[in-house]
Design an enzyme around this catalytic site. Structure first.
Site, PDB file in Angstrom:
ATOM      1  N   THR A 423       0.810  -1.221   0.000  1.00  0.00           N
ATOM      2  CA  THR A 423       0.000   0.000   0.000  1.00  0.00           C
ATOM      3  C   THR A 423       0.843   1.270   0.000  1.00  0.00           C
ATOM      4  O   THR A 423       0.373   2.313  -0.459  1.00  0.00           O
ATOM      5  CB  THR A 423      -0.937   0.017   1.220  1.00  0.00           C
ATOM      6  OG1 THR A 423      -0.167  -0.089   2.416  1.00  0.00           O
ATOM      7  CG2 THR A 423      -1.924  -1.125   1.152  1.00  0.00           C
ATOM      8  N   CYS A 424       2.052   1.206   0.521  1.00  0.00           N
ATOM      9  CA  CYS A 424       2.890   2.411   0.551  1.00  0.00           C
ATOM     10  C   CYS A 424       3.337   2.832  -0.841  1.00  0.00           C
ATOM     11  O   CYS A 424       3.647   4.001  -1.078  1.00  0.00           O
ATOM     12  CB  CYS A 424       4.122   2.173   1.411  1.00  0.00           C
ATOM     13  SG  CYS A 424       3.759   1.691   3.104  1.00  0.00           S
TER      14      CYS A 424
END
Length: 457
Positions: A423-424
């Site tokens: 997700t980063c």
């Protein structure tokens, strides 16, 4: 010196040495770097609020707005000069009180630095921003919880605005969380909203237009009251449209006073209890009553929030932004265009023409909006898109700087049964499946069990 056209009781001063202006509100005993904008405007107050020239989705794509958004991002990058990484340890079970305590201890420079958040008892991971993103998704709903009573829904639509009349239970809950200072909760909100905007963290909440005006320190107009309190707006509009003598016979108007939160008499201006409302001063009376509803009855709360917001985001960096644009910068857009998504996707060890990639897009396009949003949440950490769509997706920063644009990326992941998400970085690791049915089944499982998709790089 007194500030021209300022609310009564405000004074302008300057700091010794650098001669920086600040403003003192003798009514609330508060100071601010921000010049007050809710003084009497006269005829300007009653000008019609302009209607938006375009829909939110069209505005997102408009070059002028995109230029403003980029200009703000550049300003945030230039003012993020500190290399310090601020470590915050917060508890999931006590997310609100622990976060508030941690934020209370931060100075403005730390608030403008990169914040790394961790949850005790959970495995240590390299946090490139995913944990902070998760924290924002937890803390904003907690601050909007009706039990806390900091905000309420407006009467006109399902948008949040400051709650001017918390009940005793809500006051007690606030005191338990934030201590004796009843305005510290709004200070925390201001810092959270400022940090979310500064770090391009989208929030799942929409506020009234007057609230965005508050954050921009824009003066109100009479039409803003219609969104804040439609019934009160209608009553003041009636007063403007009828003779004072008739209104006095109906006991609708009398002197320049109004009822306070506890039913006490409040003077709308100095000596107001002795000033009779007439046809000549009726517009001033209406403006003062409208300003009391939109600002005066919760002046301390509003000022605490605005001062805290200004600690994180300098209002001068938002000077070109209007309230509708600020809402887009805060909450993005829920509209998902599959053409936009596919056009702004990069590939690692895959080609767009590969069978597994073609199957992937065929499957995603066959889903309904909710399922597509769940996939977006799975890969990017948010079901919303920034204003501007997929080409403006934000991801992990470089070093200690602010988040940067990171396009959606699909990367080959041999030797695994299920997709995995980072997700980063907005990365989806997709195994090279041999059949379309395998892709469909794997994507269904991954989307439904999103917790399996938090990868580490």
């Amino acid at each position: 010196m007194c500030i021209r056209d300022s609310p009564e009781g405000w004074e302008e001063r300057s700091t010794p040495g650098d001669n920086r202006k600040y403003f003192v509100d003798h009514n609330t005993k508060m100071t601010s770097w921000v010049r007050p904008t809710w003084g009497l405007q006269g005829a300007r107050f009653f000008t019609k609020r302009p209607k938006p020239s375009m829909t939110a989705s069209k505005r997102c794509e408009h070059p002028e707005f995109q230029q403003k958004r980029i200009g703000f991002r550049n300003a945030m990058a230039m003012t993020s000069t500190s290399k310090e990484i601020v470590q915050l340890i917060v508890s999931r079970d006590h997310i609100l009180e622990v976060s508030a305590q941690e934020f209370e201890n931060l100075n403005p420079q730390q608030l403008r630095s990169r914040i790394r958040i961790s949850f005790p008892g959970e495995s240590e991971a390299i946090d490139w921003g995913g944990v902070a993103q998760e924290w924002f998704q937890m803390i904003v709903p907690a601050l909007l919880d009706p039990k806390l009573g900091l905000f309420e829904f407006s009467d006109s639509d399902n948008r949040y605005q400051i709650n001017p009349n918390p009940n005793p239970d809500q006051r007690q809950f606030r005191q338990a969380l934030f201590g004796e200072d009843m305005h510290s909760g709004f200070k925390f909100i201001g810092r959270v909203l400022g940090k979310a905007l500064r770090d391009s963290q989208l929030i799942r909440a929409h506020f009234t237009l007057p609230f965005y005006k508050l954050l921009l320190n824009c003066p109100f107009v009479f039409d803003d009251l219609q969104e804040t309190d439609p019934e009160y707006y209608a009553s003041l509009k009636y007063i403007r449209e009828h003779p004072a003598e008739e209104l006095r016979e109906l006991e609708i108007i009398d002197y320049f006073t109004t009822d306070g939160p506890g039913g006490e008499e409040v003077e709308l201006k100095k000596g107001g209890k002795d000033v009779l409302v007439t046809d000549e001063n009726k517009d001033e009376y209406v403006e003062l009553k409208a300003n009391y509803v939109m600002h005066g009855r919760m002046a301390k709360e509003r000022q605490a929030l605005l001062n805290a917001f200004n600690e994180v985001v300098d209002l001068r960096d938002l000077a070109a932004v209007d309230p509708q644009e600020l809402e887009l910068m805060f909450s993005g857009t829920p509209i998902i265009s599959l053409d936009d998504w596919e056009a702004n996707t990069d590939y690692d060890q895959y080609e767009p023409s590969d069978k597994v990639i073609r199957w992937f897009w065929e499957i995603v396009k066959s889903w309904d909006h909710d399922k597509q949003a769940t996939l977006l949440q799975f890969v990017t950490g948010s079901s919303q898109l920034p204003a501007g769509g997929f080409k403006c997706l934000m991801g992990a920063s470089q070093g200690n700087g602010p988040p940067i644009i990171r396009r959606f990326r699909i990367r080959k992941l041999p030797g695994h049964e299920l997709p995995r998400a980072h997700t980063c970085f907005n990365v989806l690791d997709l195994p090279p499946y041999k059949k379309r049915s395998q892709v469909s089944r794997a994507m269904d499982i991954a989307v439904e069990m999103g917790s399996l998709g938090f990868g580490m790089e």
